[in-house]
Enzyme design. Structure first.
Site, PDB file in Angstrom:
ATOM      1  N   ILE A 269       0.839  -1.202   0.000  1.00  8.04           N
ATOM      2  CA  ILE A 269       0.000   0.000   0.000  1.00  8.04           C
ATOM      3  C   ILE A 269       0.879   1.259   0.000  1.00  8.04           C
ATOM      4  CG2 ILE A 269      -2.005  -1.089   1.099  1.00  8.04           C
ATOM      5  CD1 ILE A 269      -1.002   0.267   3.759  1.00  8.04           C
ATOM      6  N   CYS A 270       0.267   2.400  -0.314  1.00 11.28           N
ATOM      7  CA  CYS A 270       1.001   3.661  -0.357  1.00 11.28           C
ATOM      8  C   CYS A 270       1.541   3.996   1.033  1.00 11.28           C
ATOM      9  CB  CYS A 270       0.084   4.792  -0.831  1.00 11.28           C
ATOM     10  SG  CYS A 270      -0.327   4.640  -2.589  1.00 11.28           S
ATOM     11  N   PRO A 271       2.764   4.537   1.182  1.00  6.92           N
ATOM     12  CA  PRO A 271       3.625   4.938   0.061  1.00  6.92           C
ATOM     13  C   PRO A 271       4.617   3.876  -0.385  1.00  6.92           C
ATOM     14  CG  PRO A 271       4.605   5.702   2.092  1.00  6.92           C
ATOM     15  CD  PRO A 271       3.385   4.886   2.468  1.00  6.92           C
ATOM     16  N   ILE A 272       4.491   2.640   0.156  1.00 10.26           N
ATOM     17  CA  ILE A 272       5.459   1.605  -0.228  1.00 10.26           C
ATOM     18  C   ILE A 272       5.320   1.260  -1.709  1.00 10.26           C
ATOM     19  CG2 ILE A 272       6.430  -0.643   0.425  1.00 10.26           C
ATOM     20  CD1 ILE A 272       6.441   1.419   2.685  1.00 10.26           C
ATOM     21  N   THR A 273       4.105   1.473  -2.259  1.00 11.57           N
ATOM     22  CA  THR A 273       3.893   1.221  -3.689  1.00 11.57           C
ATOM     23  C   THR A 273       4.952   1.932  -4.529  1.00 11.57           C
ATOM     24  OG1 THR A 273       2.289   3.007  -3.508  1.00 11.57           O
ATOM     25  CG2 THR A 273       1.407   0.775  -3.708  1.00 11.57           C
TER      26      THR A 273
END
Lengths: 79, 268
Positions: A14-18
């Protein structure tokens, strides 16, 4: 659009790991090469292509897949 | 190097920054910073550098944790009172970020050991977190002679100052301050007191300078002294020039051997 030099699937994070995951994949390519990124609808498709543009990469194609995900092709340093 | 999923997540806010990115994060993980003094300045500096993923952090301090340290030395805690500060610091850093290799030196710096300590891990950057003039001049001279960049800082009462030395890029500490003041003319923080946050603010500026230097980004405090007054809540920078006749970094340096000035440390 099938030419690609790298592929990364960021539907599992999920964001912000995307964007971090996609950015790490982009790091392995050289200028002009194309990264294919599979991402979810919603936050990822709204943010990840824009973040790549902010860093000087060119979004060259966006494909909506039947399963609701998106496949985005980005040219490294294309802007 | 490949990032693990955990590292990707841990450093995500760094990696997202264009100025850091993947390459910058790898650079930080491969970097080595020596922190002299694990006190008011060194404590926050060590914690932020560890959090940022600086791969090797050296801690130098001969002291043990004292209850009166805890008002500002946030790397230590109540259960660590009586423990060597470097051991307490290592435990706190390992808790925060197991990626960091902590090297400890439980000793005071002197002309006899500082060169070996800096060379031990061939540190990339040194942080002066000490509380006394002899140590500050010693660190300056050793860094100049070994061509190592370092961050100077001092805090007392509601005041703080910091500057960064990079070889060939501006004045060293001695260009600005020449010699230590005579012993007992300047109060130590033990005698004068210091607001706990001063170490946090100035030590964190030092950590910022270290990270910027390691990444090669932004403008460092080279040739500038940052002065902070917490009562007025004012930061200002004073521009400083190198001295051609500086005895350690000038055109014809005469100082080749390190000096142990008198005056022993108070406990910062």
């Amino acid at each position: 659009m099938s030419k690609r030099d790298g592929f990364i699937d960021i539907t599992d994070v999920i964001c912000p790991i995307t964007f971090v995951k996609a950015k790490i994949a982009m790091e392995e390519l050289t200028s002009g090469e194309i990264l294919e990124v599979r991402m979810n609808d919603g936050e990822p498709i709204q943010n990840v292509p824009r973040s790549f543009k902010d860093e000087g990469h060119k979004v060259i194609d966006v494909i909506k897949n039947e399963d609701g995900t998106f496949t985005v092709f980005i040219e490294k340093d294309g802007l | 190097m490949k990032f693990t999923n955990e590292q990707m997540e841990r450093y995500s806010r760094n990696i997202i920054l264009n100025e850091v990115g993947v390459k910058g994060q790898i650079k930080l993980l491969e970097s080595k910073v020596l922190i002299v003094g694990t006190g008011g300045l060194g404590a926050p500096a060590a914690l932020y550098l560890a959090a940022a993923g600086v791969g090797t952090i050296g801690l130098v301090d001969a002291d043990a944790v004292d209850l009166s340290n805890l008002q500002r030395q946030i790397i230590h805690s109540t259960t660590k009172v009586g423990k060597p500060k470097v051991a307490s610091g290592r435990e706190a850093i390992n808790d925060l970020n197991p990626d960091v290799n902590v090297v400890t030196y439980q000793e005071w710096v002197s002309s006899a050991n500082i060169t070996d300590i800096i060379k031990d891990e061939d540190y990339d950057f040194i942080i002066d977190g000490t509380d006394n003039f002899p140590a500050k001049f010693l660190i300056n001279d050793a860094c100049v002679l070994l061509h190592k960049p370092f961050s100077h800082a001092g805090i007392i009462k509601f005041f703080g100052q910091t500057m960064t030395y990079v070889p060939g890029q501006g004045p060293c500490y001695r260009c600005v301050f020449l010699n230590p003041p005579p012993p007992n003319t300047v109060p130590t923080c033990k005698e004068a007191g210091v607001l706990g946050v001063m170490g946090g603010i100035i030590g964190t500026v030092q950590a910022t300078e270290a990270v910027k230097y390691l990444l090669g980004i932004g403008e460092l405090l080279t040739g500038r002294l940052l002065v902070f007054d917490a009562l007025e809540m004012e930061f200002r920078t004073v521009t400083l020039a190198s001295r051609k006749n500086c005895v350690v970094c000038g055109e014809n340096p005469t100082l080749k051997d390190l000096i142990d000035y008198e005056q022993r440390a108070c406990e910062l």
